[in-house]
Each structure stands twice: as structure tokens, then as C-alpha cells.
Design a protein around this motif. Structure first.
Motif, mmCIF file in Angstrom:
data_model
loop_
_atom_site.group_PDB
_atom_site.id
_atom_site.type_symbol
_atom_site.label_atom_id
_atom_site.label_comp_id
_atom_site.label_asym_id
_atom_site.label_seq_id
_atom_site.Cartn_x
_atom_site.Cartn_y
_atom_site.Cartn_z
ATOM 1 N N LEU A 5 3.054 -11.669 -0.202
ATOM 2 C CA LEU A 5 1.662 -11.223 -0.233
ATOM 3 C C LEU A 5 1.572 -9.912 0.536
ATOM 4 O O LEU A 5 1.741 -9.903 1.756
ATOM 5 C CB LEU A 5 0.753 -12.243 0.470
ATOM 6 C CG LEU A 5 0.758 -13.685 -0.018
ATOM 7 C CD1 LEU A 5 0.011 -14.563 0.976
ATOM 8 C CD2 LEU A 5 0.097 -13.793 -1.373
ATOM 9 N N ASP A 6 1.376 -8.810 -0.169
ATOM 10 C CA ASP A 6 1.312 -7.507 0.498
ATOM 11 C C ASP A 6 -0.144 -7.060 0.595
ATOM 12 O O ASP A 6 -0.702 -6.535 -0.358
ATOM 13 C CB ASP A 6 2.164 -6.485 -0.255
ATOM 14 C CG ASP A 6 2.451 -5.243 0.590
ATOM 15 O OD1 ASP A 6 1.821 -5.081 1.660
ATOM 16 O OD2 ASP A 6 3.297 -4.438 0.173
ATOM 17 N N GLU A 7 -0.754 -7.307 1.742
ATOM 18 C CA GLU A 7 -2.161 -6.995 2.007
ATOM 19 C C GLU A 7 -3.077 -7.460 0.870
ATOM 20 O O GLU A 7 -3.837 -6.671 0.311
ATOM 21 C CB GLU A 7 -2.317 -5.496 2.237
ATOM 22 C CG GLU A 7 -1.382 -5.020 3.346
ATOM 23 C CD GLU A 7 -1.804 -3.683 3.934
ATOM 24 O OE1 GLU A 7 -2.988 -3.542 4.208
ATOM 25 O OE2 GLU A 7 -0.927 -2.833 4.117
ATOM 26 N N PRO A 8 -3.021 -8.758 0.559
ATOM 27 C CA PRO A 8 -3.728 -9.231 -0.635
ATOM 28 C C PRO A 8 -5.239 -9.258 -0.500
ATOM 29 O O PRO A 8 -5.932 -9.340 -1.507
ATOM 30 C CB PRO A 8 -3.190 -10.657 -0.807
ATOM 31 C CG PRO A 8 -2.835 -11.084 0.570
ATOM 32 C CD PRO A 8 -2.328 -9.849 1.255
ATOM 33 N N LYS A 63 6.635 -2.339 6.563
ATOM 34 C CA LYS A 63 6.347 -3.726 6.138
ATOM 35 C C LYS A 63 6.650 -3.936 4.649
ATOM 36 O O LYS A 63 7.320 -4.898 4.270
ATOM 37 C CB LYS A 63 4.867 -4.062 6.430
ATOM 38 C CG LYS A 63 4.478 -3.906 7.898
ATOM 39 C CD LYS A 63 3.026 -4.262 8.147
ATOM 40 C CE LYS A 63 2.033 -3.361 7.439
ATOM 41 N NZ LYS A 63 2.046 -1.949 7.913
ATOM 42 N N THR A 64 6.124 -3.022 3.824
ATOM 43 C CA THR A 64 6.357 -3.160 2.381
ATOM 44 C C THR A 64 7.840 -2.996 2.058
ATOM 45 O O THR A 64 8.378 -3.708 1.199
ATOM 46 C CB THR A 64 5.493 -2.148 1.600
ATOM 47 O OG1 THR A 64 4.118 -2.447 1.854
ATOM 48 C CG2 THR A 64 5.758 -2.203 0.111
ATOM 49 N N THR A 65 8.486 -2.102 2.790
ATOM 50 C CA THR A 65 9.935 -1.923 2.581
ATOM 51 C C THR A 65 10.673 -3.235 2.871
ATOM 52 O O THR A 65 11.564 -3.637 2.107
ATOM 53 C CB THR A 65 10.463 -0.794 3.501
ATOM 54 O OG1 THR A 65 9.719 0.390 3.220
ATOM 55 C CG2 THR A 65 11.936 -0.543 3.289
#
Ligand SMILES: Nc1ncnc2c1ncn2[C@@H]1O[C@H](COP(=O)(O)OP(=O)(O)OP(=O)(O)O)[C@@H](O)[C@H]1O
Ligand SMILES: [Mg+2]
Length: 222
Positions: A144-147, A39-41
Motif C-alpha cells: 500500500l503506497d500512500e493509499p 519508501k517507494t523504492t
């Protein structure tokens, strides 16, 4: 924004192999899936922070990004006000900046705390600064990465409604990453469920088609 047959390897690890996905303009698209799936990638590739090996990433012209991460990433030696001012310095003149910063500090209800340093804030307050900063910046793509990870349930709900308020005032294309079913169904317009390695889209949900989001929840039970 669109990925067409994108492949990405880290050493021998194939994270993406001919991967395709679309992010609709001014909608909230969620990437949902287990840890390590990529996901982050995908977010980093979308933001042009990670190079791809093959394929094509079609980005809207003049894409400008802002980010909110799991940990607020504020500058420790700057106040709440200056943390927002810092990212706007090269964008607006000082008169305009003052107004924008005051407005956003107001919206996230930190008026009495604008001179506080990050260390003097609670986790939720720091995350509110981070949301204000991301929205104050004139981006058109927000990542938004797991905010909301690590916040308690009540604070998480408050942050989600705050996010919706900010987003309704100033819509942008949002790429939202989460593991949390409640967050995914309350915030998203579209959800891509990812699994396997290399990452594969195993389900796609258009939340806008559902009147009752509880019907969606079982589909996220992976
Ligand atoms: N810079 C890197 N160098 C080497 N491997 C990497 C790098 N970035 C990510 N990876 C690997 O790629 C895979 C996907 O990582 P990624 O961070 O995209 O997962 P994720 O879905 O965001 O996971 P999480 O939910 O835990 O944040 C993992 O196996 C990870 O080890
Ligand atoms: Mg991640």
C-alpha cells in the motif's frame, strides 16, 4: 520478507546503502518518513519491480503481490465489476470469480455501482474499488503506497476501518507506506521511521507493545 545489506543507486544518487529491514508475515509494517527518503523504492524492490545493485532480498516462497497506490489506477473503460474481474481472469474460473467479485463489491459497499465506470465514481469510491481488487486477488503480500493520501479526514477514517475489516477477513503481509501519523498508528503493527540519504532507520516501534497509541505519536514527530 527481509532485506540484507541492500544497496541501490539511481545514477549517482545513493538511495539505499547496506540497508536492512524485515517484514513480518501477516503483519502490517509501516514505512514512515519524509518525501524522497526511499519508501517507494523499498516497496518496488520488495515486489521485485526494481533491481538492486548489491545485497540480498529474501522473499517468502510463492510470494504473490497485490498493490494499492495513492491514485486508484483503475481501467477507465471498464466497469467496477470488470476492473476486479480483469485481475482475476487468469486465477479463477468464471463461476468462482462471480462469487468472489460480488462478495468484495458488497464488502466495500458498492453493490449499486458495479456497472459504473471509474469516471462516474467519487475518489473515495474509486479507492474502495482499488482496495476490493487488491484483496480479491489471492496475494500473500500487499503493498500500500500512500493509499489514503488526498482523502478528507472522514473518508480516510472510513477507508482505514474498511481496510482493517478486509485484512481481518483475509490476512496477508502488508507493507504500508504513509506520511500520516494517524494512519501509521491506527493501522500498523510495526513502524519503521526512515530519514536521511541514503535511507536510514532512525526508529522502530512495535505498536503491539502499546496500550495507548497516543504515546507513540510523539516518536513520529520527525
Ligand atoms: N526510477 C528512478 N530513477 C531515478 N531516480 C529515482 C527513481 N525512483 C526514485 N528515484 C529517486 O530516489 C529517491 C527516493 O525516491 P522514492 O520514490 O523511493 O521516495 P519516497 O520516500 O517514496 O518519496 P515520497 O514520499 O515523495 O513518495 C528520490 O530522490 C528519487 O528522485
Ligand atoms: Mg513514494
Amino acid at each position: 520478507m527481509e532485506f540484507i545489506n541492500v544497496s541501490k543507486k539511481f545514477n549517482d544518487l545513493k538511495v539505499l546503502n547496506n540497508f536492512n529491514i524485515r517484514f513480518e508475515k501477516d503483519k502490517i509494517t509501516c514505512l514512515f518518513g519524509p518525501s524522497g527518503v526511499g519508501k517507494t523504492t523499498i516497496a518496488n524492490i520488495a515486489a521485485n519491480l526494481t533491481e538492486i545493485d548489491n545485497g540480498e532480498v529474501k522473499v517468502t516462497e510463492n510470494a504473490v503481490y497485490s498493490f494499492v497506490f495513492q491514485e486508484p489506477r483503475l481501467l477507465e473503460w471498464y466497469s467496477v465489476y470488470d476492473n476486479i474481474d480483469f485481475v482475476l481472469k487468469n486465477v479463477y474460473n468464471s463461476d468462482k470469480r462471480v462469487n468472489i467479485i460480488k462478495d468484495y463489491i458488497d464488502m466495500v459497499e458498492l453493490k449499486d455501482f458495479e456497472s459504473y465506470k471509474p469516471k462516474e465514481l467519487s475518489g473515495g469510491m474509486a479507492q474502495r474499488v482499488s482496495l476490493a481488487r487488491a484483496f480479491a486477488y489471492p496475494s500473500n503480500v500487499l503493498i500500500l503506497d500512500e493509499p489514503f493520501k488526498g482523502l478528507d479526514m472522514k473518508l480516510k477514517r472510513e477507508m482505514i476501518s474498511l481496510f482493517k475489516k478486509l485484512w481481518n477477513e483475509s490476512k496477508r503481509t502488508v507493507l504500508f507506506i504513509t506520511h500520516d501519523v494517524d494512519e501509521a498508528v491506527t493501522l500498523s503493527d510495526f513502524i519503521y521511521i526512515l530519514n536521511e540519504k541514503p535511507a536510514k532507520i532512525i526508529d522502530y516501534i512495535n505498536i503491539l507493545e502499546y496500550n495507548d497509541v497516543s504515546e507513540v505519536k510523539y516518536r513520529l514527530d520527525i
